[in-house]
Each structure stands twice: as structure tokens, then as C-alpha cells.
Design a protein around this motif. Structure first.
Motif, PDB file in Angstrom:
ATOM      1  N   LEU A   1       5.797  -5.087  -5.132  1.00 35.42           N
ATOM      2  CA  LEU A   1       4.544  -4.907  -4.404  1.00 35.42           C
ATOM      3  C   LEU A   1       3.816  -3.597  -4.735  1.00 35.42           C
ATOM      4  CD1 LEU A   1       5.338  -6.368  -0.870  1.00 35.42           C
ATOM      5  CD2 LEU A   1       3.723  -7.230  -2.551  1.00 35.42           C
ATOM      6  N   PRO A   2       4.497  -2.457  -4.827  1.00 33.74           N
ATOM      7  CA  PRO A   2       3.779  -1.227  -5.210  1.00 33.74           C
ATOM      8  C   PRO A   2       3.058  -1.365  -6.551  1.00 33.74           C
ATOM      9  CG  PRO A   2       5.934  -0.691  -4.334  1.00 33.74           C
ATOM     10  CD  PRO A   2       5.894  -2.174  -4.482  1.00 33.74           C
ATOM     11  N   ASP A   3       3.681  -2.060  -7.512  1.00 33.66           N
ATOM     12  CA  ASP A   3       3.030  -2.260  -8.812  1.00 33.66           C
ATOM     13  C   ASP A   3       1.813  -3.165  -8.669  1.00 33.66           C
ATOM     14  OD1 ASP A   3       5.095  -0.972 -10.754  1.00 33.66           O
ATOM     15  OD2 ASP A   3       6.283  -2.238  -9.429  1.00 33.66           O
ATOM     16  N   LEU A   4       1.921  -4.196  -7.817  1.00 31.80           N
ATOM     17  CA  LEU A   4       0.786  -5.077  -7.584  1.00 31.80           C
ATOM     18  C   LEU A   4      -0.383  -4.314  -6.959  1.00 31.80           C
ATOM     19  CD1 LEU A   4      -0.445  -7.895  -7.594  1.00 31.80           C
ATOM     20  CD2 LEU A   4       0.643  -8.306  -5.380  1.00 31.80           C
ATOM     21  N   LYS A   5      -0.069  -3.375  -6.060  1.00 30.88           N
ATOM     22  CA  LYS A   5      -1.135  -2.567  -5.453  1.00 30.88           C
ATOM     23  C   LYS A   5      -1.844  -1.726  -6.508  1.00 30.88           C
ATOM     24  CE  LYS A   5       1.087  -2.200  -0.921  1.00 30.88           C
ATOM     25  NZ  LYS A   5       1.796  -1.288   0.022  1.00 30.88           N
ATOM     26  N   ARG A   6      -1.076  -1.188  -7.458  1.00 29.07           N
ATOM     27  CA  ARG A   6      -1.694  -0.405  -8.530  1.00 29.07           C
ATOM     28  C   ARG A   6      -2.584  -1.289  -9.402  1.00 29.07           C
ATOM     29  NH1 ARG A   6       3.912   1.557  -9.174  1.00 29.07           N
ATOM     30  NH2 ARG A   6       4.127   3.481  -7.967  1.00 29.07           N
TER      31      ARG A   6
ATOM     32  N   LEU B   1      -4.131  -3.988  -8.437  1.00 26.32           N
ATOM     33  CA  LEU B   1      -5.331  -4.291  -7.647  1.00 26.32           C
ATOM     34  C   LEU B   1      -6.323  -3.139  -7.671  1.00 26.32           C
ATOM     35  CD1 LEU B   1      -3.728  -6.085  -4.553  1.00 26.32           C
ATOM     36  CD2 LEU B   1      -5.280  -7.104  -6.233  1.00 26.32           C
ATOM     37  N   ARG B   2      -5.810  -1.895  -7.614  1.00 23.80           N
ATOM     38  CA  ARG B   2      -6.712  -0.746  -7.674  1.00 23.80           C
ATOM     39  C   ARG B   2      -7.452  -0.709  -9.008  1.00 23.80           C
ATOM     40  NH1 ARG B   2      -2.744   2.229  -4.548  1.00 23.80           N
ATOM     41  NH2 ARG B   2      -1.732   2.993  -6.457  1.00 23.80           N
TER      42      ARG B   2
END
Length: 611
Positions: A72-77, A79-80
Motif C-alpha cells: 500500500l505505501p508504494d501504491l500511494k507513491r 498515486l501521487r
């Protein structure tokens, strides 16, 4: 492949994603036929988006994570970065003044969607491929295991065990009917906890993991009972406090122990009040190397005493507790002293030198059958005279509190040991009534503690290790049990709330049949009763089938702590101490039968057992 090369390749992949998203979006928009008059806008837009996206990816920190562990943290990056790139497209469309056709508005939707699909999907696909390659063959070789609990703890555990070469989760069970028939990370939730024996048989598993870190003790006990009865090897995960604090991971499992099958809730103690009572003070513990005494020392060290004076008759036990402090609590000042509680001169030296403000008297002979034959007078001297001397010295030297560690065997005693502990309680009551020195004298009475020296747990464990048989005295015999840390914590809590003269009774829960304890230990050790048999040897001298925490004539009243009550026993007769002191002063030895006769005079409720 080193990190620099890997980062460059990932960066090039993200730029390629822009090309695919931009050209693919245009291609889709025009029904897979790009008009020739769009070529100028196509390449100019692509160049601008590549520059902006390269900067956005660096800003979003996309190259910190490892693809094989993309989450999930990688997915947030991602998305940014996609958001910045999409915003750049909107700006590009707004400022576009070049001649020719405009960029289609549908690209505002198509471009970021395709970009997210390529960047996020690529990372997910890489992780799936790598995990299959790295862990797939290992999982196939792991031991099949059923997980109890399909909540957050179970989900965390299943994810952790996916990479384990030792385990392969084949099913879950949970009491929530809404989850039955569903899957958790591809693992089926087979039914309720009660179905565990059938599930184990269906999936051909012999191991169970309890993954309910926040469940109540009674819930864990029920699940453990079902698993143990099914003949499985049972493990449990750390508690929710340890997981939340980050001390341990969910995969830091341990085998279920006999303490887990008691179903006792953790003790909540008033730490602030205990800090006030113990902090900065000199505390003396007799029997400091014994099971209860050593745990008291460990618990006391948590509350920053000025020093702990450890008095112990056994050189080995004294050495062991001294070494423990050297390793685990080197900042706690300790004074290890060899001494016998029957030695008045040694006690005078210790009290005069160290002036303890708190005294915990845990030294005692406690083994019931041993004290019955050939040792009755020694039990009297150690348990009664020792208590009298230590309590009297505490009063004389101005200690604030004296706490006697007593036992449920003092209630309607049938053994010499139990009668001597009741007599020790009476000594404390008489000394408190005399009121010399302002010392608050308190008594704490509890049942058996699991794993204490000479108790059934170490004995059963030794017998199982030898291949059996496990000897139980009687099929109906039962006892109250609690863990050593729980007993020690409640002793401290009782000491803090006592006003003097009280006999505190600990809530021991429900009594446990010893034969059930033996069966559970055999199963927890991985054996069946066919492999390790149970033999009944008959009640031993001084032993009774059932133990009570309160005598018939006693009543109790509540305290602010739910696991502590106060017993009111019959008053001690006037002149009791003087008469007792004369009896204790006789040189000895005294025959066992004479000791029993005298104890019956001092303790009328004492009825020697005859088997």
C-alpha cells in the motif's frame, strides 16, 4: 544486480508507462486509428509529460521501495506521481495555443487511468512473479497448519506465513458465521472453532495456530481446549500490547503452555500507587531465591526501589537471583545476603544495617508430604518461628509494612504445613494487634502457582520427558492455580492497599482437576494417553481432595481490586504470643505426633488427614 542499476531500470519503466498511457489513450480515443494531423501535438505532449513525470516520480519517492515487497505505501507513491502527471496534462491542455487540433478532453480520464494501470499493475505483477518463484516451492513443502481467527490478527499471520518455508496455511476457523465459506488471501474459512477437529482431519493437518491477539482469556482458553483435545500441536501469537508496541511480530509464535489453558485474564494493577509505596525505598525479601520470592524481586524492580535486600538460606538460589539481576536489571541496587529466618542474631544484623521500610516474608517450608513425616517440628520452626522473628524485627526497626505470603492450605488445614501457615497468620494478627512500632502487618493467601518449585507442573513435565507414567494421587483431586507473575503482582497490590491486620484472599478462579491438568500436559507435549499413561497413586500424607481459600467461619469483604478480597478470621486469644513463644523456645527435637497435638491446640480447625 546492484541498487543503482535497479533504480535506473525502474525509472525507465515508469517513463515507458507514460509513453504507453499517452499513446494508448490517444489510440483508444480514436478507435485504434491515430489521425495523421495529431502527430505534432502527440509528440510535443509526450515530451512535456515525460519531463513532468520524471520529476514527479522522484518527488513521490517511488524508488525507495523494493518491488518484490510492493504494498500500500508504494501504491500511494504511485498515486501521487500519477496525480502530478494528470495535473500537468490539465495545465498543458489549458495553455495549448498551438495551431491544429486540441488534445481530446477524454484524455483527462484515459491518460491517468492507463498510467496507474501500467505503473501499479507492473509492480503487482513483478511481486506476484517473484513471490511465486521465491516462496512457491517453499510453501508447498511447509507443514500444513490451521489458523484459528479470521480477523485482523489472522490476516496478518496468513500474510506473514506466505513467505515461511516452515508453514503452509491450509484453512482458517472463526466463530463469526458471516465469514464461513469465504476466503482470506486465498485460504478458505472452513467454519466455527468447534469444527476444528473435523477440519484438521479433512486437510490432514496436525498443527494449529491461535491468531486472536486481542481476544479475552476465556475465548483463547476455549479455542486452545478444542485444539488440544483434537490432538493438535498448538501455537499462539503474541498479545495485542506487544504487537502494537512493535516489540514482536505476529509471526513470533510460541507453543501454547499450560498457563494458557487456565483462561485467566491478565492482572491490572495500580502502578501509580505501587510506585508511591515502593519507589526510593529499601525493600527486604526473605526467601528471595524461591519461586514466589524471586518473582516478587523481579516485580519490585519495576518500581524503582532504592535497593532490594535479598535474604535467602539456599546459596544456589541466592546466587541464581543475584545473577539474574546482573543480566536483566543491572541498574537496580541489590544486597544478596545469606541468612536463615530462624537466626535471630543474623536478622538483627540485617535489619540494623539496612533499615528496610518494606518487608515481604516469602521464606517457608511448603511441601505438604515432606513436612508430615520426620520434619514436623522443622516446619513449625521455619514457618512459625521464622515469621515471628522477621515480623518482630520489622516492628522493632520501624518498617512501614510487613507482608506474609500465606496459602490456601491454612484454611481448615489437614497437614502440618497448612497448620503452621495458619499459625503464622495468627502470629501476624497478634503482632498487629499489639501495635508496636506502627508497622502495618498484612497477610496474602493464595493457592498453587504454576511452575513453582515442587509443584505438579515440573513433576509432570519430568515424568512426560521420561516417557511416563504420569502419577496423579486421586481422580477427583482438584486445586486452584494461578501463574507466578500474577500471584506476585497481586501480592504487591494487596500490600499497597492494606491498612494492617488484613488477610487478603486472591481470586484464584475456578479449581482445576489435576487429572485434567495431566491430560492437557501430555497432549501439549505431543503425545496421547495411549503413549503416556496416567496412574493414580493415592492421596499422600496431609493431602486433601479439595482446598478452600476461606475457612467456614470466615467472611470476606470486597476491596477496590476485583481480584482481591479481605477475610475476617476468628480473633486471636489474649496471651497467645507469650504461650506460643514458650512452646517455640523448647530445644527439641519434638516428635511428629507431639507437634500435631500442639498444633491442634493452637489451631482448633486443624484436622490431621488420615489415609
Amino acid at each position: 544486480m546492484n541498487n543503482a542499476v535497479r533504480s535506473v531500470l525502474v525509472f525507465l519503466f515508469d517513463l515507458l508507462a507514460v509513453v504507453v498511457a499517452w499513446l494508448g489513450g490517444m489510440w483508444i480515443r480514436f478507435n485504434f486509428e491515430l489521425p495523421g494531423h495529431y502527430s505534432q501535438k502527440l509528440w510535443l505532449g509526450l515530451g512535456a509529460l515525460l519531463v513532468v513525470h520524471a520529476i514527479a516520480c522522484r518527488w513521490a519517492g517511488l524508488y525507495r521501495g523494493m518491488w518484490v515487497f510492493a504494498s500500500l505505501p508504494d501504491l500511494k507513491r504511485v498515486l501521487r506521481a500519477v496525480g502530478v502527471s494528470a495535473a500537468a496534462l490539465v495545465v498543458l491542455m489549458a495553455v495549448d495555443r498551438l495551431p491544429g487540433p486540441v488534445i481530446p478532453r477524454s484524455m483527462i480520464v484515459l491518460y491517468p487511468l492507463l498510467l496507474l494501470l501500467v505503473m501499479g499493475g507492473g509492480r503487482a505483477a513483478w511481486r506476484m512473479w517473484k513471490e511465486h518463484r521465491l516462496f512457491g516451492s517453499l510453501r508447498a513443502e511447509g507443514k500444513p497448519v490451521v489458523v484459528v481467527g479470521a480477523g485482523t490478527g489472522g490476516a496478518m499471520l496468513v500474510r506473514e506465513l506466505e513467505r515461511s518455508p516452515d508453514w503452509r496455511v491450509v484453512a482458517l476457523v472463526d466463530d463469526d458465521p458471516a465469514k464461513w465459506g469465504l476466503e482470506l488471501y486465498g485460504v478458505p474459512i472452513a467454519g466455527p472453532v468447534e469444527s476444528l477437529p473435523q477440519v484438521l482431519q479433512d486437510v490432514k493437518a496436525q498443527h494449529v495456530i491461535l491468531a486472536m491477539p486481542s481476544a479475552a482469556a476465556a475465548t483463547l482458553k476455549r479455542a486452545a481446549d478444542v485444539a488440544v483435545a483434537a490432538g493438535a500441536r498448538v501455537f499462539t501469537v503474541p498479545g495485542i500490547e506487544d504487537l502494537m508496541s512493535g516489540k514482536v511480530a505476529i509471526s513470533a509464535m510460541r507453543p501454547v503452555e499450560i498457563e494458557d489453558l487456565l483462561g485467566r485474564e491478565p492482572v491490572q494493577i495500580d502502578s501509580e500507587h505501587l510506585h508511591e509505596m515502593i519507589g526510593g525505598k529499601t525493600v527486604l525479601i526473605t526467601g528471595a531465591g524461591g519461586s514466589i520470592g524471586s518473582e516478587l524481586c523481579r516485580q519490585l524492580a519495576r518500581f524503582a526501589p532504592a535497593r532490594l535486600v535479598l535474604v535467602e538460606a539456599s546459596e544456589l538460589a541466592l546466587y541464581t537471583i543475584e545473577q539474574w539481576f546482573g543480566v536483566h536489571c543491572p541498574d537496580t541496587p541489590i544486597v544478596p545476603l545469606a541468612g536463615d529466618v530462624k537466626d535471630a542474631a543474623r536478622l538483627e544484623e540485617i535489619f540494623a544495617t539496612w533499615k528496610p521500610q518494606l518487608v515481604f516474608h516469602a521464606a517457608a517450608y511448603k511441601h505438604v508430604p515432606l513436612m508430615e513425616v520426620g520434619n514436623a517440628w522443622q516446619a513449625v520452626r521455619n514457618n512459625v518461628l521464622g515469621t515471628l522473628l522477621v515480623a518482630a524485627h520489622a516492628q522493632r526497626h520501624g518498617a512501614e509494612r510487613f507482608v506474609l505470603i500465606s496459602t490456601d492450605k491454612a484454611v481448615n488445614p489437614t497437614s502440618v504445613m497448612g497448620a503452621t501457615k495458619r499459625l503464622a497468620e495468627m502470629v501476624c494478627e497478634a503482632l498487629h494487634s499489639a501495635g508496636q512500632g506502627g508497622t502495618r502487618i498484612e497477610m496474602v493467601r493464595f493457592g498453587n502457582v504454576l511452575g513453582s518449585t515442587g509443584s505438579v507442573i515440573p513433576k509432570f513435565a519430568e515424568q512426560i520427558a521420561r516417557g511416563g507414567p504420569v502419577t496423579v494421587t486421586h481422580p477427583d483431586i482438584n486445586r486452584y492455580f494461578m501463574s507466578i507473575p500474577e500471584a506476585a503482582q497481586l501480592v504487591l497490590q494487596a500490600a499497597a492497599m492494606g491498612q494492617g491486620g488484613e488477610i487478603f484472599v486472591l481470586d484464584m478462579g475456578e479449581p482445576v482437576k489435576i487429572v485434567d491438568l495431566a491430560r492437557n500436559m501430555i497432549r501439549l507435549s505431543g503425545y496421547t494417553e495411549d503413549q503416556i499413561r496416567i496412574e493414580f497413586s493415592g492421596l499422600r500424607p496431609g493431602e486433601k481432595l479439595y482446598e478452600e481459600l476461606l475457612a467456614d467461619a470466615e467472611q470476606t469483604r470486597e476491596t477496590p481490586h476485583p481480584k482481591l478480597r479481605i477475610a475476617r478470621s476468628r480473633p486471636v486469644a489474649a496471651g497467645f504470643l507469650d504461650e506460643l513463644a514458650q512452646w517455640l523456645a523448647q530445644p527439641g527435637p519434638v516428635a511428629d505426633e507431639q507437634v500435631r497435638a500442639a498444633l491442634q491446640r493452637w489451631v482448633p480447625e486443624y484436622e490431621p488427614a488420615r489415609h
